[in-house]
Design a protein around this motif. Structure first.
Motif, PDB file in Angstrom:
ATOM      1  N   SER A  68      52.995 -28.748  85.481  1.00  0.00           N
ATOM      2  CA  SER A  68      51.792 -27.855  85.722  1.00  0.00           C
ATOM      3  C   SER A  68      51.387 -27.047  84.167  1.00  0.00           C
ATOM      4  O   SER A  68      50.236 -26.637  84.109  1.00  0.00           O
ATOM      5  CB  SER A  68      51.726 -26.893  86.714  1.00  0.00           C
ATOM      6  OG  SER A  68      52.410 -25.806  86.465  1.00  0.00           O
ATOM      7  N   TYR A  69      52.206 -27.023  83.272  1.00  0.00           N
ATOM      8  CA  TYR A  69      52.016 -26.361  81.988  1.00  0.00           C
ATOM      9  C   TYR A  69      51.523 -27.360  80.872  1.00  0.00           C
ATOM     10  O   TYR A  69      51.966 -28.387  80.810  1.00  0.00           O
ATOM     11  CB  TYR A  69      53.333 -25.979  81.572  1.00  0.00           C
ATOM     12  CG  TYR A  69      53.891 -24.680  82.329  1.00  0.00           C
ATOM     13  CD1 TYR A  69      53.265 -23.407  82.359  1.00  0.00           C
ATOM     14  CD2 TYR A  69      54.907 -24.797  83.276  1.00  0.00           C
ATOM     15  CE1 TYR A  69      53.491 -22.447  83.252  1.00  0.00           C
ATOM     16  CE2 TYR A  69      55.309 -23.835  84.150  1.00  0.00           C
ATOM     17  CZ  TYR A  69      54.645 -22.519  84.128  1.00  0.00           C
ATOM     18  OH  TYR A  69      55.176 -21.595  84.936  1.00  0.00           O
ATOM     19  N   ASN A  70      50.776 -26.885  79.984  1.00  0.00           N
ATOM     20  CA  ASN A  70      50.346 -27.818  78.831  1.00  0.00           C
ATOM     21  C   ASN A  70      51.477 -27.860  77.896  1.00  0.00           C
ATOM     22  O   ASN A  70      52.533 -27.083  77.951  1.00  0.00           O
ATOM     23  CB  ASN A  70      49.071 -27.330  78.311  1.00  0.00           C
ATOM     24  CG  ASN A  70      49.308 -25.973  77.626  1.00  0.00           C
ATOM     25  OD1 ASN A  70      50.192 -25.406  76.968  1.00  0.00           O
ATOM     26  ND2 ASN A  70      48.202 -25.190  77.866  1.00  0.00           N
ATOM     27  N   ASP A  71      51.495 -28.460  76.847  1.00  0.00           N
ATOM     28  CA  ASP A  71      52.427 -28.692  75.865  1.00  0.00           C
ATOM     29  C   ASP A  71      53.207 -27.281  75.215  1.00  0.00           C
ATOM     30  O   ASP A  71      54.253 -26.925  75.078  1.00  0.00           O
ATOM     31  CB  ASP A  71      52.253 -29.567  74.791  1.00  0.00           C
ATOM     32  CG  ASP A  71      52.263 -31.085  75.252  1.00  0.00           C
ATOM     33  OD1 ASP A  71      52.684 -31.185  76.305  1.00  0.00           O
ATOM     34  OD2 ASP A  71      51.638 -31.889  74.580  1.00  0.00           O
ATOM     35  N   ILE A  72      52.056 -26.533  74.778  1.00  0.00           N
ATOM     36  CA  ILE A  72      52.419 -25.039  74.170  1.00  0.00           C
ATOM     37  C   ILE A  72      53.133 -24.142  75.164  1.00  0.00           C
ATOM     38  O   ILE A  72      54.101 -23.669  74.949  1.00  0.00           O
ATOM     39  CB  ILE A  72      51.270 -24.690  73.614  1.00  0.00           C
ATOM     40  CG1 ILE A  72      50.561 -25.244  72.433  1.00  0.00           C
ATOM     41  CG2 ILE A  72      51.085 -23.015  73.239  1.00  0.00           C
ATOM     42  CD1 ILE A  72      49.303 -25.157  71.875  1.00  0.00           C
ATOM     43  N   GLU A  73      52.573 -24.121  76.505  1.00  0.00           N
ATOM     44  CA  GLU A  73      53.103 -23.443  77.385  1.00  0.00           C
ATOM     45  C   GLU A  73      54.715 -23.812  77.722  1.00  0.00           C
ATOM     46  O   GLU A  73      55.352 -22.894  78.205  1.00  0.00           O
ATOM     47  CB  GLU A  73      52.409 -23.383  78.821  1.00  0.00           C
ATOM     48  CG  GLU A  73      51.129 -22.619  78.652  1.00  0.00           C
ATOM     49  CD  GLU A  73      50.130 -22.697  79.747  1.00  0.00           C
ATOM     50  OE1 GLU A  73      49.984 -23.958  80.360  1.00  0.00           O
ATOM     51  OE2 GLU A  73      49.205 -21.914  80.103  1.00  0.00           O
ATOM     52  N   VAL A 108      51.473 -21.486  66.565  1.00  0.00           N
ATOM     53  CA  VAL A 108      51.327 -22.625  67.532  1.00  0.00           C
ATOM     54  C   VAL A 108      51.390 -21.994  68.962  1.00  0.00           C
ATOM     55  O   VAL A 108      50.612 -22.228  69.776  1.00  0.00           O
ATOM     56  CB  VAL A 108      52.708 -23.528  67.172  1.00  0.00           C
ATOM     57  CG1 VAL A 108      52.722 -24.484  68.646  1.00  0.00           C
ATOM     58  CG2 VAL A 108      52.558 -24.273  65.824  1.00  0.00           C
ATOM     59  N   GLU A 109      52.411 -21.106  69.015  1.00  0.00           N
ATOM     60  CA  GLU A 109      52.454 -20.385  70.698  1.00  0.00           C
ATOM     61  C   GLU A 109      51.112 -19.700  71.096  1.00  0.00           C
ATOM     62  O   GLU A 109      50.877 -19.459  72.057  1.00  0.00           O
ATOM     63  CB  GLU A 109      53.576 -19.761  70.756  1.00  0.00           C
ATOM     64  CG  GLU A 109      54.777 -20.475  70.766  1.00  0.00           C
ATOM     65  CD  GLU A 109      56.076 -19.638  71.080  1.00  0.00           C
ATOM     66  OE1 GLU A 109      56.012 -18.322  71.279  1.00  0.00           O
ATOM     67  OE2 GLU A 109      57.340 -20.275  71.189  1.00  0.00           O
ATOM     68  N   THR A 110      50.569 -19.153  70.161  1.00  0.00           N
ATOM     69  CA  THR A 110      49.252 -18.389  70.336  1.00  0.00           C
ATOM     70  C   THR A 110      47.998 -19.253  70.405  1.00  0.00           C
ATOM     71  O   THR A 110      47.127 -18.606  70.754  1.00  0.00           O
ATOM     72  CB  THR A 110      49.097 -17.139  69.596  1.00  0.00           C
ATOM     73  OG1 THR A 110      49.118 -17.613  68.174  1.00  0.00           O
ATOM     74  CG2 THR A 110      50.211 -16.163  69.743  1.00  0.00           C
TER      75      THR A 110
END
Length: 131
Positions: A68-73, A108-110
Motif C-alpha cells: 500500500s506504500y509508494n516507492d519513497i514511503e 528523495v524522502e521528502t
C-alpha cells in the motif's frame, strides 16, 4: 511510575508513529502529556526482548501492508525499521561505489528530488525491498 504494560504500549505506539506516520517522538510525548526525554528514557529502559518483540510486530505490520506504500514511503519505512539513518544509507551506498550524499537521500524522502530508477534500484537492493 507507570506500569510496564503502559510503557510497552507507549513505546509500540511511538515507534509505529515514527516509522510509519513520520511523526516525531516530541509529538507522541505531547500526546501522552510527558516530555520527549521521559518517553525516550522509558523506551530505553525496556528490556531487549521487549523491544525485539515490538520491532517484530512492526515488521509484521510492514510485511502485511507494504504493497500500500509508494516507492519513497517504502524506502523511508524500511530504513527506519532497520534502524538506519540517512547517513548510514549514504555510507553503505558509497561503499558500493555509488556516489550520493546524505542530503540527496533526505531530499528523495521528502519528495524534493525525483527518485531515479538507478537510485531506486540501489536503495531497494540495500534495504532488501521487493520491487
Amino acid at each position: 511510575m507507570d506500569n510496564i504494560i503502559q510503557v510497552k504500549k507507549q513505546t509500540y505506539d511511538a515507534l509505529k508513529s515514527t516509522i510509519f506516520d513520520n511523526k516525531s517522538l516530541v509529538d507522541k510525548a505531547k500526546e501522552y502529556g510527558i516530555s520527549k526525554q521521559l518517553l525516550s528514557f522509558r523506551m530505553k529502559k525496556l528490556s531487549t526482548i521487549a523491544l525485539q518483540n515490538i520491532y517484530e510486530d512492526l515488521y509484521e505490520l510492514w510485511n502485511n501492508n507494504k504493497d500500500s506504500y509508494n516507492d519513497i514511503e517504502k524506502i523511508t519505512v524500511k530504513r527506519k525499521l532497520l534502524g538506519m539513518s540517512q547517513q548510514n544509507v549514504c555510507n553503505r551506498l558509497q561503499e558500493k561505489k555509488y556516489q550520493i550524499s546524505k542530503s540527496t537521500i533526505a531530499h528523495v524522502e521528502t519528495g524534493r528530488i525525483k527518485l531515479s530508477s538507478d537510485l531506486k534500484k540501489q536503495l531497494f537492493e540495500l534495504l532488501e525491498i521487493d520491487s
